[in-house]
Scaffold this motif. Structure first.
Motif, PDB file in Angstrom:
ATOM      1  N   TYR A  48       0.833  -1.209   0.000  1.00 29.16           N
ATOM      2  CA  TYR A  48       0.000   0.000   0.000  1.00 29.16           C
ATOM      3  C   TYR A  48       0.870   1.263   0.000  1.00 29.16           C
ATOM      4  CZ  TYR A  48      -2.931  -3.752   1.779  1.00 29.16           C
ATOM      5  OH  TYR A  48      -3.569  -4.959   1.930  1.00 29.16           O
ATOM      6  N   ASN A  49       0.266   2.360  -0.433  1.00 25.06           N
ATOM      7  CA  ASN A  49       0.959   3.643  -0.324  1.00 25.06           C
ATOM      8  C   ASN A  49       1.142   4.057   1.122  1.00 25.06           C
ATOM      9  OD1 ASN A  49      -0.606   3.923  -3.150  1.00 25.06           O
ATOM     10  ND2 ASN A  49       1.207   5.219  -3.185  1.00 25.06           N
ATOM     11  N   LEU A  50       0.116   3.791   1.926  1.00 25.52           N
ATOM     12  CA  LEU A  50       0.133   4.264   3.305  1.00 25.52           C
ATOM     13  C   LEU A  50      -0.790   3.403   4.163  1.00 25.52           C
ATOM     14  CD1 LEU A  50       1.209   6.700   5.058  1.00 25.52           C
ATOM     15  CD2 LEU A  50      -0.975   7.812   4.576  1.00 25.52           C
ATOM     16  N   THR A  51      -0.343   3.105   5.375  1.00 22.49           N
ATOM     17  CA  THR A  51      -1.178   2.417   6.362  1.00 22.49           C
ATOM     18  C   THR A  51      -1.568   3.418   7.442  1.00 22.49           C
ATOM     19  OG1 THR A  51      -0.127   0.268   5.989  1.00 22.49           O
ATOM     20  CG2 THR A  51      -1.236   0.583   8.097  1.00 22.49           C
ATOM     21  N   ILE A  52      -2.853   3.469   7.782  1.00 23.34           N
ATOM     22  CA  ILE A  52      -3.348   4.444   8.755  1.00 23.34           C
ATOM     23  C   ILE A  52      -4.017   3.715   9.915  1.00 23.34           C
ATOM     24  CG2 ILE A  52      -4.918   6.385   9.153  1.00 23.34           C
ATOM     25  CD1 ILE A  52      -4.608   7.100   6.201  1.00 23.34           C
ATOM     26  N   ASN A  53      -3.588   4.021  11.131  1.00 26.56           N
ATOM     27  CA  ASN A  53      -4.176   3.466  12.343  1.00 26.56           C
ATOM     28  C   ASN A  53      -5.207   4.460  12.868  1.00 26.56           C
ATOM     29  OD1 ASN A  53      -4.712   2.611  15.027  1.00 26.56           O
ATOM     30  ND2 ASN A  53      -2.740   1.570  15.122  1.00 26.56           N
TER      31      ASN A  53
END
Length: 204
Positions: free
Chosen positions: A174-179
């Motif tokens: 993925y481009n970015l993982t967000i919590n």
């Protein structure tokens, strides 16, 4: 944001990923595709007598894979196919057409893999810690336990691995993982928008 920007969202069950996707779609004024994809795929291969829940079971019943299993994508589309495989191939075609038609958000369905390496496609994985997910399980998902949520994730992970050969939730996909445990869903949506805009600005 550029025209024909496509955002794919994968999400851990209980992280608020679907709600975040709707917030994001509203902020950007673009369409969100989720359940429509499997219904369009079924129609494409001539299945008109199954409801969504019945179709969804074909995604959830992919068997556990042995360590040395060669993933589905290695075989292409030749040879006899199960109904599961026919639906997956049809979903791929639907996803590619939706991405070609204009800016949109696609939730799940291995869309990050199906659209990988395509221009102006950005993929995000949404996750949360156990406390956050446990609370949402009680308040949003009809009192589902953390064990229930994890069981759903096992199904998603098995499906993703079977059809892509990759590990679901691996940040490298993925481009970015967000919590979402630490910021609101609206803030997470803003973060996605800012991230995409930064990349597009850098690529001018």
């Amino acid at each position: 944001m550029k025209k024909n920007t496509v955002i794919t969202i994968s999400r851990q069950y209980g992280s608020g990923g679907r709600e975040l996707s709707q917030i994001l779609a509203n902020k950007l004024g673009i369409k969100l595709y989720d359940r429509q994809i499997i219904n369009l795929a079924a129609s494409h291969i001539g299945i008109d007598d199954m409801n969504y829940e019945a179709l969804k079971r074909f995604e959830e019943e992919v068997p556990p894979l042995p360590v040395k299993f060669m993933p589905f994508y290695m075989f292409g589309v030749s040879g006899p196919q199960s109904l599961n495989d026919k639906i997956f191939n049809a979903e791929c075609e639907v996803i590619k057409k939706l991405a070609k038609d204009g800016s949109c958000i696609i939730l799940g369905r291995c869309a990050d893999y199906v659209l990988k390496n395509q221009e102006n496609v950005y993929s995000f994985y949404i996750c949360a810690n156990d406390d956050f997910r446990t609370n949402r399980g009680k308040t949003v998902y009809e009192n589902k336990s953390l064990s229930d949520l994890n069981e759903e994730d096992l199904k998603r992970g098995g499906y993703y691995s079977h059809y892509t050969g990759h590990r679901w939730g691996d940040a490298a996909n993925y481009n970015l993982t967000i919590n979402t445990s630490y910021i609101s869903l609206a803030q997470a949506a803003d973060l996605i928008i800012e991230y995409i805009e930064k990349i597009q600005e850098n690529n001018k």
